[in-house]
Design a protein around this motif. Structure first.
Motif, PDB file in Angstrom:
ATOM      1  N   MET A 285      59.916  21.656   2.634  1.00 51.92           N
ATOM      2  CA  MET A 285      59.221  21.426   3.891  1.00 51.92           C
ATOM      3  C   MET A 285      57.928  20.674   3.600  1.00 51.92           C
ATOM      4  N   PHE A 286      57.554  19.754   4.520  1.00 54.10           N
ATOM      5  CA  PHE A 286      56.338  18.954   4.368  1.00 54.10           C
ATOM      6  C   PHE A 286      55.111  19.858   4.304  1.00 54.10           C
ATOM      7  N   SER A 287      54.279  19.598   3.321  1.00 52.74           N
ATOM      8  CA  SER A 287      53.016  20.310   3.181  1.00 52.74           C
ATOM      9  C   SER A 287      52.056  19.397   2.426  1.00 52.74           C
ATOM     10  N   TYR A 288      50.792  19.390   2.854  1.00 52.70           N
ATOM     11  CA  TYR A 288      49.790  18.554   2.205  1.00 52.70           C
ATOM     12  C   TYR A 288      48.515  19.380   2.060  1.00 52.70           C
ATOM     13  N   ASN A 289      48.035  19.528   0.831  1.00 48.79           N
ATOM     14  CA  ASN A 289      46.804  20.276   0.576  1.00 48.79           C
ATOM     15  C   ASN A 289      45.594  19.374   0.741  1.00 48.79           C
ATOM     16  N   LEU A 290      44.690  19.770   1.637  1.00 46.49           N
ATOM     17  CA  LEU A 290      43.418  19.072   1.781  1.00 46.49           C
ATOM     18  C   LEU A 290      42.436  19.541   0.717  1.00 46.49           C
ATOM     19  N   ASP A 291      42.519  20.821   0.370  1.00 50.61           N
ATOM     20  CA  ASP A 291      41.770  21.415  -0.737  1.00 50.61           C
ATOM     21  C   ASP A 291      42.437  22.745  -1.057  1.00 50.61           C
ATOM     22  N   GLU A 292      41.826  23.571  -1.892  1.00 45.47           N
ATOM     23  CA  GLU A 292      42.484  24.815  -2.305  1.00 45.47           C
ATOM     24  C   GLU A 292      42.626  25.816  -1.167  1.00 45.47           C
ATOM     25  N   ASP A 293      41.823  25.690  -0.104  1.00 47.14           N
ATOM     26  CA  ASP A 293      41.874  26.626   1.017  1.00 47.14           C
ATOM     27  C   ASP A 293      42.588  26.084   2.251  1.00 47.14           C
ATOM     28  N   LEU A 294      42.736  24.774   2.335  1.00 44.28           N
ATOM     29  CA  LEU A 294      43.154  24.140   3.583  1.00 44.28           C
ATOM     30  C   LEU A 294      44.352  23.237   3.354  1.00 44.28           C
ATOM     31  N   ARG A 295      45.380  23.420   4.196  1.00 40.46           N
ATOM     32  CA  ARG A 295      46.546  22.556   4.077  1.00 40.46           C
ATOM     33  C   ARG A 295      47.153  22.272   5.443  1.00 40.46           C
ATOM     34  N   LEU A 296      47.933  21.205   5.477  1.00 43.86           N
ATOM     35  CA  LEU A 296      48.725  20.846   6.641  1.00 43.86           C
ATOM     36  C   LEU A 296      50.174  21.112   6.277  1.00 43.86           C
ATOM     37  N   ALA A 297      50.942  21.681   7.198  1.00 44.61           N
ATOM     38  CA  ALA A 297      52.348  21.977   6.908  1.00 44.61           C
ATOM     39  C   ALA A 297      53.161  21.931   8.189  1.00 44.61           C
ATOM     40  N   LEU A 298      54.386  21.420   8.071  1.00 43.66           N
ATOM     41  CA  LEU A 298      55.308  21.501   9.201  1.00 43.66           C
ATOM     42  C   LEU A 298      55.516  22.968   9.552  1.00 43.66           C
ATOM     43  N   PRO A 299      55.579  23.269  10.830  1.00 41.49           N
ATOM     44  CA  PRO A 299      55.798  24.668  11.207  1.00 41.49           C
ATOM     45  C   PRO A 299      57.227  25.101  10.925  1.00 41.49           C
ATOM     46  N   GLU A 300      57.399  26.392  10.767  1.00 47.88           N
ATOM     47  CA  GLU A 300      58.713  26.993  10.577  1.00 47.88           C
ATOM     48  C   GLU A 300      58.939  28.000  11.696  1.00 47.88           C
ATOM     49  N   ILE A 301      60.192  28.162  12.104  1.00 46.73           N
ATOM     50  CA  ILE A 301      60.529  29.061  13.212  1.00 46.73           C
ATOM     51  C   ILE A 301      59.920  30.449  13.006  1.00 46.73           C
ATOM     52  N   GLY A 302      59.891  30.921  11.783  1.00 48.22           N
ATOM     53  CA  GLY A 302      59.341  32.244  11.489  1.00 48.22           C
ATOM     54  C   GLY A 302      57.844  32.363  11.765  1.00 48.22           C
ATOM     55  N   GLN A 303      57.171  31.244  12.049  1.00 45.67           N
ATOM     56  CA  GLN A 303      55.736  31.267  12.335  1.00 45.67           C
ATOM     57  C   GLN A 303      55.434  31.299  13.832  1.00 45.67           C
ATOM     58  N   ALA A 304      56.466  31.358  14.662  1.00 49.70           N
ATOM     59  CA  ALA A 304      56.267  31.310  16.116  1.00 49.70           C
ATOM     60  C   ALA A 304      55.334  32.408  16.615  1.00 49.70           C
TER      61      ALA A 304
ATOM     62  N   ASP B  15      62.739  10.723  13.631  1.00 47.13           N
ATOM     63  CA  ASP B  15      61.992   9.472  13.402  1.00 47.13           C
ATOM     64  C   ASP B  15      60.689   9.644  12.627  1.00 47.13           C
ATOM     65  N   GLY B  16      60.490  10.807  12.019  1.00 44.04           N
ATOM     66  CA  GLY B  16      59.298  11.012  11.193  1.00 44.04           C
ATOM     67  C   GLY B  16      58.087  11.518  11.938  1.00 44.04           C
ATOM     68  N   ARG B  17      58.157  11.632  13.272  1.00 42.11           N
ATOM     69  CA  ARG B  17      57.021  12.189  14.022  1.00 42.11           C
ATOM     70  C   ARG B  17      56.848  13.647  13.635  1.00 42.11           C
ATOM     71  N   PHE B  18      55.617  14.121  13.663  1.00 40.49           N
ATOM     72  CA  PHE B  18      55.422  15.540  13.379  1.00 40.49           C
ATOM     73  C   PHE B  18      54.137  16.070  13.967  1.00 40.49           C
ATOM     74  N   GLN B  19      54.141  17.370  14.132  1.00 40.93           N
ATOM     75  CA  GLN B  19      52.963  18.159  14.433  1.00 40.93           C
ATOM     76  C   GLN B  19      52.839  19.109  13.250  1.00 40.93           C
ATOM     77  N   ALA B  20      51.751  19.049  12.551  1.00 41.49           N
ATOM     78  CA  ALA B  20      51.552  19.931  11.399  1.00 41.49           C
ATOM     79  C   ALA B  20      50.614  21.068  11.785  1.00 41.49           C
ATOM     80  N   LEU B  21      50.901  22.228  11.251  1.00 45.02           N
ATOM     81  CA  LEU B  21      49.971  23.337  11.404  1.00 45.02           C
ATOM     82  C   LEU B  21      48.791  23.102  10.470  1.00 45.02           C
ATOM     83  N   ILE B  22      47.621  23.479  10.908  1.00 40.86           N
ATOM     84  CA  ILE B  22      46.442  23.480  10.051  1.00 40.86           C
ATOM     85  C   ILE B  22      46.304  24.922   9.572  1.00 40.86           C
TER      86      ILE B  22
END
Length: 189
Positions: free
Chosen positions: A1-20, A64-71
């Motif tokens: 799953m897409f995830s990007y670390n901004l730093d050790e505390d903060l990341r962006l990640a695609l949401p997963e159904i289990g996070q609803a 098409d690659g569009r996304f909303q990432a969780l902060i």
């Protein structure tokens, strides 16, 4: 799953159904903060609303690659950032974001937006990125202003939220402007 670390505390990640459940809880905790600006932030926002948003987000990402990432800050969901209105013919898209009121003013949205801009120009090969926000939402407007977007105009009564029409400030950033800003910053060092 897409995830990007901004730093050790903060990341962006695609949401997963289990996070609803957690997404719904954060939205509900911030309803009064979000309702003036976000048409989807309604009193009846539920776990099912969050689940549907996650499903739609994942489908758009595959399509098409569009996304909303969780902060995510220290493992806790504190907001979302992503892009919509993807126009592949004209190579443009619009960025949207929101954050938990307790995390405002820390530069988190600015940093996340900067990463998303790089992704849109470098990976998606777009030419234009927009941010549209209510003219009265000064915190939201400060993001594109801080990042070098140009105020291109105002769309009058562009959105109806809670029965009230609001104007949108339209900010734009072109690939050539980003390239010029990078060159200017390099020359200054």
């Amino acid at each position: 799953m897409f995830s990007y670390n901004l730093d050790e505390d903060l990341r962006l990640a695609l949401p997963e159904i289990g996070q609803a459940e957690e997404v719904a809880a954060v939205v509900r905790a911030n309803l009064e903060h979000l309702k003036p600006w976000m048409p989807w932030a309604a009193d009846d926002y539920s776990e099912e609303h969050a689940r549907e948003w996650i499903r739609r987000t994942l489908e758009e990402f595959v399509r098409d690659g569009r996304f909303q990432a969780l902060i995510i800050f220290r493992g806790r969901i504190i907001g979302s950032i992503g892009f919509h209105a993807l126009d592949t013919a004209n190579r443009s898209a619009a960025i949207g974001y929101w954050i938990d009121k307790h995390y405002e003013g820390r530069g988190i949205i600015t940093r996340a937006t900067r990463v998303l801009i790089d992704y849109l120009f470098d990976t998606m090969q777009l030419n234009r990125v927009e941010i549209r926000c209510n003219t009265e939402n000064l915190r939201s407007r400060s993001i594109p202003e801080r990042l070098g977007f140009r105020l291109e105009g105002t769309l009058r009564e562009a959105e109806c939220i809670n029965g009230k029409f609001g104007d949108w400030a339209v900010y734009g950033l072109l690939r050539s402007e980003l390239s010029q800003r990078t060159a200017d910053n390099s020359a200054a060092t």
